[in-house]
Design an enzyme around this catalytic site. Structure first.
Site, mmCIF file in Angstrom:
data_model
loop_
_atom_site.group_PDB
_atom_site.id
_atom_site.type_symbol
_atom_site.label_atom_id
_atom_site.label_comp_id
_atom_site.label_asym_id
_atom_site.label_seq_id
_atom_site.Cartn_x
_atom_site.Cartn_y
_atom_site.Cartn_z
ATOM 1 N N LEU A 138 81.417 48.162 58.648
ATOM 2 C CA LEU A 138 81.132 46.773 58.344
ATOM 3 C C LEU A 138 80.037 46.743 57.287
ATOM 4 O O LEU A 138 79.123 47.576 57.306
ATOM 5 C CB LEU A 138 80.650 46.014 59.593
ATOM 6 C CG LEU A 138 81.650 45.825 60.743
ATOM 7 C CD1 LEU A 138 80.957 45.156 61.922
ATOM 8 C CD2 LEU A 138 82.857 45.019 60.299
ATOM 9 N N ASP A 139 80.114 45.785 56.368
ATOM 10 C CA ASP A 139 79.054 45.620 55.389
ATOM 11 C C ASP A 139 77.706 45.448 56.092
ATOM 12 O O ASP A 139 77.641 44.986 57.238
ATOM 13 C CB ASP A 139 79.303 44.380 54.519
ATOM 14 C CG ASP A 139 80.481 44.543 53.587
ATOM 15 O OD1 ASP A 139 80.951 45.678 53.411
ATOM 16 O OD2 ASP A 139 80.935 43.521 53.035
ATOM 17 N N GLN A 140 76.640 45.760 55.384
ATOM 18 C CA GLN A 140 75.298 45.654 55.962
ATOM 19 C C GLN A 140 75.048 44.260 56.547
ATOM 20 O O GLN A 140 74.502 44.136 57.644
ATOM 21 C CB GLN A 140 74.246 45.968 54.898
ATOM 22 C CG GLN A 140 72.808 45.865 55.412
ATOM 23 C CD GLN A 140 71.783 46.234 54.365
ATOM 24 O OE1 GLN A 140 72.125 46.632 53.247
ATOM 25 N NE2 GLN A 140 70.514 46.113 54.697
#
Length: 328
Positions: A138-140
């Site tokens: 997942l993106d940050q």
């Protein structure tokens, strides 16, 4: 080195009597060639009725087959006591609800403070030895459900499900505007922006990407909406890029902020800029993940509740962007 003794135990059924052990491992248990080569070199890696055997032996109905994997550790990840929310855990999988702002795995310049650092510390605190193997990323700034495998067999099988398209990854996003149709799909090839390589764009020469969406809530006659999304591919920043491409960028997304100013009027642009300041990250949450458990042979679904910052954003839109319409 001590062994991890219990990832896979299998009793040979009548219909497999006389099969080669190699055939059972590859055809029935779907052990990959890479993992099989590794098991053959592992002391007690492949055990039949409690004895180490060659994979060329024939099995009999009722034989007990055990696949034993070496316990491993992520020696390159520094243990660090960090809080994280566990949704589910067994001896094969760890499912967490990742907070926004947390990087999944150490990268250049980010060696600590990641989810991996916290998970490795958690395992060590329980005297457990596993290698940190996230099945997806997942993106940050994206919150929500994240799956971590505890051994290579489970990682292999869930990864194969992802490639086959049988893993359901569902997201919710709060976006500017509202898609033209209540339900639909965005088909748009994605690749790097040649002018800004860290960004992605929809381009005819890109990699195929498809996102399904359904509008569930709208505010202010379509000035903002909640959209549920399902990925049929897994390109970097796919949801953010696709929603921007149809004129509905995620609220709070500074990288994929708005369409060019000639596509929206000045008042709309000012309103969007104001709402972008209501949250410190893009309004994107991975709320559900479903796949077949490789060991339990059951379809499992994991859900992460709406985080406080997105709940607060919805409440603010309720207060300042009336009327609200539920589209479910």
């Amino acid at each position: 080195m001590s062994l991890y003794y219990s990832p896979l135990v299998y009793t040979i059924p009548e219909q497999e009597d006389g099969w080669l052990l190699k055939t059972v491992l590859q055809r029935r248990l779907q052990v990959s060639r890479k993992l099989l080569s590794r098991l053959k070199l592992t002391e007690q890696g492949i055990m039949l009725n409690g004895e180490r055997v060659y994979i060329s032996v024939k099995v009999s109905a009722g034989d007990r087959l055990e696949v034993r994997m070496e316990q491993e550790e992520s020696d390159d990840i520094l243990p660090e006591e960090l809080p994280f929310n566990i949704l589910y855990e067994d001896e094969h999988l760890l499912i967490v609800n990742k907070d926004s702002g947390i990087i999944v795995h150490p990268t250049h310049g980010h060696y600590t403070g990641t989810l991996a650092n916290g998970v490795v510390h958690y395992w060590k605190s329980k005297a457990e030895r596993f290698r940190f193997r996230p099945i997806h990323r997942l993106d940050q700034e994206t919150s929500g459900v994240l799956a971590i495998a505890k051994n290579p067999y489970v990682h292999q099988h869930v990864s194969e499900q992802m490639i086959a398209g049988t893993v359901d990854k569902k997201y919710m996003a709060i976006v500017h505007g509202c898609p033209a149709e209540v339900e639909g799909a965005v088909d748009g090839p994605i690749d790097r922006d040649p002018d800004e390589p860290h960004r992605r764009i929809v381009t005819p020469d890109g990699y195929a990407a498809r996102t399904l969406y359904r509008v569930v809530t709208t505010w202010g006659n379509g000035s903002a909406s909640v959209v549920n999304l399902k990925l049929e591919s897994g390109r970097t920043h796919q949801i953010r890029v696709h929603m921007t491409s149809i004129g509905c960028p995620l609220i709070g997304d500074r990288m994929y902020k708005t369409l060019p100013s000639d596509r929206i009027d000045a008042d709309t642009e000012a309103m969007r800029n104001e709402r972008d300041g209501w949250i410190d990250r893009q309004a994107l949450h991975a709320y559900e993940l479903s796949f077949d458990h490789p060991i339990l042979k059951q379809r499992m679904t994991f859900q992460a509740p709406l985080p406080p910052d997105l709940a607060a954003l919805e409440k603010r839109l309720d207060a300042e962007a009336q009327p609200r319409e539920e589209r479910i």
